[in-house]
Design an enzyme around this catalytic site. Structure first.
Site, PDB file in Angstrom:
ATOM      1  N   GLY A  47       0.856  -1.176   0.000  1.00 46.04           N
ATOM      2  CA  GLY A  47       0.000   0.000   0.000  1.00 46.04           C
ATOM      3  C   GLY A  47       0.893   1.227   0.000  1.00 46.04           C
ATOM      4  O   GLY A  47       2.032   1.171   0.461  1.00 46.04           O
ATOM      5  N   GLN A  52       3.184   9.882   1.239  1.00 48.51           N
ATOM      6  CA  GLN A  52       4.512   9.265   1.342  1.00 48.51           C
ATOM      7  C   GLN A  52       5.373   9.567   0.127  1.00 48.51           C
ATOM      8  O   GLN A  52       6.583   9.344   0.151  1.00 48.51           O
ATOM      9  CB  GLN A  52       4.376   7.746   1.490  1.00 48.51           C
ATOM     10  CG  GLN A  52       3.700   7.309   2.764  1.00 48.51           C
ATOM     11  CD  GLN A  52       3.497   5.815   2.780  1.00 48.51           C
ATOM     12  OE1 GLN A  52       2.537   5.318   2.197  1.00 48.51           O
ATOM     13  NE2 GLN A  52       4.399   5.087   3.421  1.00 48.51           N
ATOM     14  N   CYS A  94       5.751  -0.148   7.265  1.00 41.33           N
ATOM     15  CA  CYS A  94       5.421   1.056   6.508  1.00 41.33           C
ATOM     16  C   CYS A  94       6.658   1.481   5.733  1.00 41.33           C
ATOM     17  O   CYS A  94       7.759   1.490   6.283  1.00 41.33           O
ATOM     18  CB  CYS A  94       5.002   2.154   7.486  1.00 41.33           C
ATOM     19  SG  CYS A  94       4.610   3.719   6.687  1.00 41.33           S
ATOM     20  N   LEU A  95       6.482   1.826   4.465  1.00 36.16           N
ATOM     21  CA  LEU A  95       7.635   2.218   3.645  1.00 36.16           C
ATOM     22  C   LEU A  95       8.321   3.467   4.193  1.00 36.16           C
ATOM     23  O   LEU A  95       9.508   3.682   3.952  1.00 36.16           O
ATOM     24  CB  LEU A  95       7.213   2.440   2.193  1.00 36.16           C
ATOM     25  CG  LEU A  95       6.747   1.190   1.423  1.00 36.16           C
ATOM     26  CD1 LEU A  95       6.344   1.562   0.004  1.00 36.16           C
ATOM     27  CD2 LEU A  95       7.819   0.114   1.403  1.00 36.16           C
ATOM     28  N   HIS A 136      -4.510   1.720   7.108  1.00 39.73           N
ATOM     29  CA  HIS A 136      -3.150   2.225   7.298  1.00 39.73           C
ATOM     30  C   HIS A 136      -2.868   3.376   6.320  1.00 39.73           C
ATOM     31  O   HIS A 136      -2.366   4.433   6.718  1.00 39.73           O
ATOM     32  CB  HIS A 136      -2.154   1.072   7.096  1.00 39.73           C
ATOM     33  CG  HIS A 136      -0.714   1.470   7.175  1.00 39.73           C
ATOM     34  ND1 HIS A 136       0.136   1.022   8.163  1.00 39.73           N
ATOM     35  CD2 HIS A 136       0.041   2.282   6.382  1.00 39.73           C
ATOM     36  CE1 HIS A 136       1.335   1.560   7.967  1.00 39.73           C
ATOM     37  NE2 HIS A 136       1.317   2.311   6.894  1.00 39.73           N
ATOM     38  N   GLU A 137      -3.231   3.173   5.050  1.00 43.00           N
ATOM     39  CA  GLU A 137      -2.945   4.199   4.035  1.00 43.00           C
ATOM     40  C   GLU A 137      -3.835   5.428   4.213  1.00 43.00           C
ATOM     41  O   GLU A 137      -3.388   6.556   4.029  1.00 43.00           O
ATOM     42  CB  GLU A 137      -3.096   3.627   2.618  1.00 43.00           C
ATOM     43  CG  GLU A 137      -2.214   2.420   2.293  1.00 43.00           C
ATOM     44  CD  GLU A 137      -0.756   2.611   2.665  1.00 43.00           C
ATOM     45  OE1 GLU A 137      -0.274   3.752   2.653  1.00 43.00           O
ATOM     46  OE2 GLU A 137      -0.092   1.604   2.981  1.00 43.00           O
ATOM     47  N   HIS A 140      -2.463   7.865   6.614  1.00 39.88           N
ATOM     48  CA  HIS A 140      -1.409   8.740   6.065  1.00 39.88           C
ATOM     49  C   HIS A 140      -2.000  10.040   5.514  1.00 39.88           C
ATOM     50  O   HIS A 140      -1.406  11.106   5.637  1.00 39.88           O
ATOM     51  CB  HIS A 140      -0.657   8.047   4.930  1.00 39.88           C
ATOM     52  CG  HIS A 140       0.440   7.125   5.392  1.00 39.88           C
ATOM     53  ND1 HIS A 140       1.474   7.553   6.184  1.00 39.88           N
ATOM     54  CD2 HIS A 140       0.659   5.809   5.171  1.00 39.88           C
ATOM     55  CE1 HIS A 140       2.292   6.537   6.419  1.00 39.88           C
ATOM     56  NE2 HIS A 140       1.822   5.463   5.823  1.00 39.88           N
TER      57      HIS A 140
HETATM   58 ZN    ZN Z   1       2.580   3.568   5.853  1.00 42.60          ZN
END
Ligand code: ZN
Length: 176
Positions: A47, A52, A94-95, A136-137, A140
């Site tokens: 995701g 991000q 998470c990236l 989660h996304e 963000h």
């Molecule tokens: Zn994330």
């Protein structure tokens, strides 16, 4: 094109993103979405939120198919309409937080309303890993990150580790 990922503790991760203006014909939205899928794949994520990638827009992409989920889709201006009472605890990564993982409790299922590229409204029902990934996304886009849910002690541990990992990555990319 692969975007550079914004890492914690960059303050950009705390902004509340603005709606995508679907009437803006000069906005290359299809291209941005394609780039986000490419970036997610290149970084090994399932995701990715526009935040991000340094983009202030309510846009996220998900691909859980590779890990047994059912969703490969972009969500434009997504809103959660309904949630299940049932929750699910999953180890999340998470990236923007390279190399750290932590258990987070989420709704097991969500009903999402989102826009298509042509501006139509669509409703999507997500469950299990698809719902977890989506929540989660979506966080963000509201300036919320997964470790906000952790207890202070665990959060401190995660924070130290992520700072170390980001420094390591920066050192490595400078050598190149
Ligand atoms: Zn994330």
């Amino acid at each position: 094109m692969i975007y550079d990922i914004i890492y914690w503790p960059d303050p950009f991760l705390r902004i509340k993103a603005n709606d995508v203006d679907l009437d803006n014909e000069t906005l290359p939205l299809a291209e941005i979405i394609a780039n986000m899928f490419e970036t997610m794949k290149a970084r090994g994520g399932m995701g990715l939120a526009a935040t991000q990638c340094g983009l202030n827009m309510r846009l996220l992409v998900i691909d859980t198919v590779q890990i047994g989920g059912k969703t490969k889709q972009a969500f434009i201006n997504p809103v959660i309409k309904e949630t299940t009472e049932k929750t699910i605890l999953t180890e999340e990564g998470c990236l923007s937080f390279p190399g750290v993982f932590a258990d987070v409790k989420r709704y097991h299922g969500v009903v999402v309303e989102s826009k298509t590229l042509t501006g139509e409204t669509e409703e999507v029902i997500l469950n299990g890993i698809d719902a977890v990934c989506f929540q989660h996304e979506l966080d963000h886009l509201n300036g919320v990150v997964f470790f906000d849910y952790l207890k202070p002690a665990k959060r401190q541990m995660v924070e130290q580790k992520v700072r170390k990992n980001v420094k390591k990555m920066e050192r490595r990319s400078k050598k190149r």
